[in-house]
Design a protein around this motif. Structure first.
Motif, PDB file in Angstrom:
ATOM      1  N   GLU A   1     -28.925  29.030 -31.840  1.00  0.00           N
ATOM      2  CA  GLU A   1     -28.421  29.458 -30.538  1.00  0.00           C
ATOM      3  C   GLU A   1     -27.353  30.537 -30.690  1.00  0.00           C
ATOM      4  O   GLU A   1     -26.559  30.514 -31.632  1.00  0.00           O
ATOM      5  N   GLU A   2     -27.345  31.465 -29.761  1.00  0.00           N
ATOM      6  CA  GLU A   2     -26.295  32.473 -29.686  1.00  0.00           C
ATOM      7  C   GLU A   2     -25.560  32.304 -28.366  1.00  0.00           C
ATOM      8  O   GLU A   2     -26.165  32.018 -27.339  1.00  0.00           O
ATOM      9  N   PHE A   3     -24.242  32.449 -28.411  1.00  0.00           N
ATOM     10  CA  PHE A   3     -23.463  32.306 -27.191  1.00  0.00           C
ATOM     11  C   PHE A   3     -22.239  33.207 -27.275  1.00  0.00           C
ATOM     12  O   PHE A   3     -21.870  33.711 -28.334  1.00  0.00           O
ATOM     13  N   ARG A   4     -21.607  33.408 -26.141  1.00  0.00           N
ATOM     14  CA  ARG A   4     -20.427  34.272 -26.050  1.00  0.00           C
ATOM     15  C   ARG A   4     -19.193  33.405 -25.839  1.00  0.00           C
ATOM     16  O   ARG A   4     -19.101  32.654 -24.869  1.00  0.00           O
ATOM     17  N   LEU A   5     -18.249  33.501 -26.770  1.00  0.00           N
ATOM     18  CA  LEU A   5     -16.993  32.757 -26.622  1.00  0.00           C
ATOM     19  C   LEU A   5     -16.130  33.361 -25.533  1.00  0.00           C
ATOM     20  O   LEU A   5     -15.522  32.656 -24.740  1.00  0.00           O
ATOM     21  N   PHE A   6     -16.057  34.687 -25.518  1.00  0.00           N
ATOM     22  CA  PHE A   6     -15.340  35.437 -24.497  1.00  0.00           C
ATOM     23  C   PHE A   6     -15.830  36.872 -24.585  1.00  0.00           C
ATOM     24  O   PHE A   6     -16.579  37.229 -25.509  1.00  0.00           O
ATOM     25  N   ASP A   7     -15.454  37.707 -23.649  1.00  0.00           N
ATOM     26  CA  ASP A   7     -15.925  39.088 -23.636  1.00  0.00           C
ATOM     27  C   ASP A   7     -15.582  39.777 -24.955  1.00  0.00           C
ATOM     28  O   ASP A   7     -14.415  39.818 -25.358  1.00  0.00           O
ATOM     29  N   GLY A   8     -16.615  40.256 -25.636  1.00  0.00           N
ATOM     30  CA  GLY A   8     -16.419  40.962 -26.896  1.00  0.00           C
ATOM     31  C   GLY A   8     -16.587  40.101 -28.126  1.00  0.00           C
ATOM     32  O   GLY A   8     -16.570  40.617 -29.251  1.00  0.00           O
ATOM     33  N   CYS A   9     -16.760  38.803 -27.940  1.00  0.00           N
ATOM     34  CA  CYS A   9     -16.916  37.896 -29.086  1.00  0.00           C
ATOM     35  C   CYS A   9     -18.204  37.095 -28.947  1.00  0.00           C
ATOM     36  O   CYS A   9     -18.313  36.228 -28.074  1.00  0.00           O
ATOM     37  N   ASP A  10     -19.156  37.378 -29.820  1.00  0.00           N
ATOM     38  CA  ASP A  10     -20.447  36.690 -29.807  1.00  0.00           C
ATOM     39  C   ASP A  10     -20.574  35.808 -31.041  1.00  0.00           C
ATOM     40  O   ASP A  10     -20.129  36.169 -32.142  1.00  0.00           O
TER      41      ASP A  10
END
Length: 248
Positions: free
Chosen positions: A121-130
């Motif tokens: 799985e891929e997810f975004r922790l916060f804007d700019g951090c994947d």
């Protein structure tokens, strides 16, 4: 990215190493990877404030990786910080719910959003951090994480034997933080030794490897491990101590 090694040890006490914990600072965001016993105090000793941490990413649910999670949540609550997000493998929500049932006053005071993630799985922790995760080889479900921010990539293995899925994720990364629990020629499963790791990091383009999660058995064998890996690895190899800071 600024990485602070908060805890580089294991469940067996040893001088200078508390249980697993790693702080990644990306811009103004501070993300905690694992939170074993002693990590909350290490956050303080590192000069960071625990109230700046509202995101915890867990590799797995063994006690030496999660023992201070409730302590951190309570410390934040006592300082008027109530909201947190915890990422972790399958079972994380049930684990936290059961703990909260033991401490109903905590359940009334804090709000924790649990996000369970699965290998691949891929997810975004916060804007700019994947972030991308891969399964490790361990005695319970365990995840490794690839963190991408501002053109840099860091991979954190959690507890595992070296394996293809994690190393595929680590190809060309700036930093691989990989457990190395035991010394050379130590018969072991579910964890890593230098001789198990060396063939996996050769010709990978990894910039630097940092060995963590050291058992007391590794004491006195640190240089031996480093020299063995350097024989066939073109990048840097280090064994961090607690509170060591690396910027990439």
């Amino acid at each position: 990215m600024k990485i602070t090694f908060l805890g580089t040890g294991v469940a067996i006490p040893q001088k200078g190493r508390v249980q697993s914990g790693l702080l990644m600072e990306m811009g103004k965001k501070k993300v905690l990877f694992d939170c074993g016993g002693g990590v909350l105090n290490r956050i303080f000793e590192s000069g960071n404030s625990h109230t700046d941490i509202d995101t915890i990413v867990l590799s797995h649910l063994h006690l030496d990786h999660v023992a201070d999670v409730m302590c951190l949540l309570k410390a934040n609550w006592l300082c008027d910080k109530f909201d947190s997000t915890i990422y972790g493998p399958s079972g994380t929500r049930e684990w936290l719910d059961r703990l909260m049932d033991l401490y109903p006053y905590m359940k009334e005071k804090v709000s924790v959003d649990v996000v369970e993630v699965v290998p691949g799985e891929e997810f975004r922790l916060f804007d700019g951090c994947d972030v991308k995760c891969a399964a490790g080889i361990h005695s319970v479900p365990s995840l490794a994480y690839q963190v991408r921010y501002d053109g840099k990539t860091v991979v954190y293995s959690g507890d595992t034997e070296p394996c293809d899925d994690i190393m595929a994720m680590a190809q060309g990364c700036d930093m691989l933080i990989h457990e190395c629990s035991f010394p050379l020629d130590f018969e072991m499963t579910n964890h890593t030794t230098p001789d198990m790791l060396r063939p996996y990091i050769k010709d990978t383009g990894i910039g630097a490897v940092y060995l963590t999660h050291l058992y007391p058995h590794m004491q006195g064998h640190e240089e031996e491990a480093l020299e063995y890996l350097k024989e066939e690895f073109e990048g840097e190899v280090h064994i961090p101590s607690d509170l060591m800071i690396v910027e990439i």
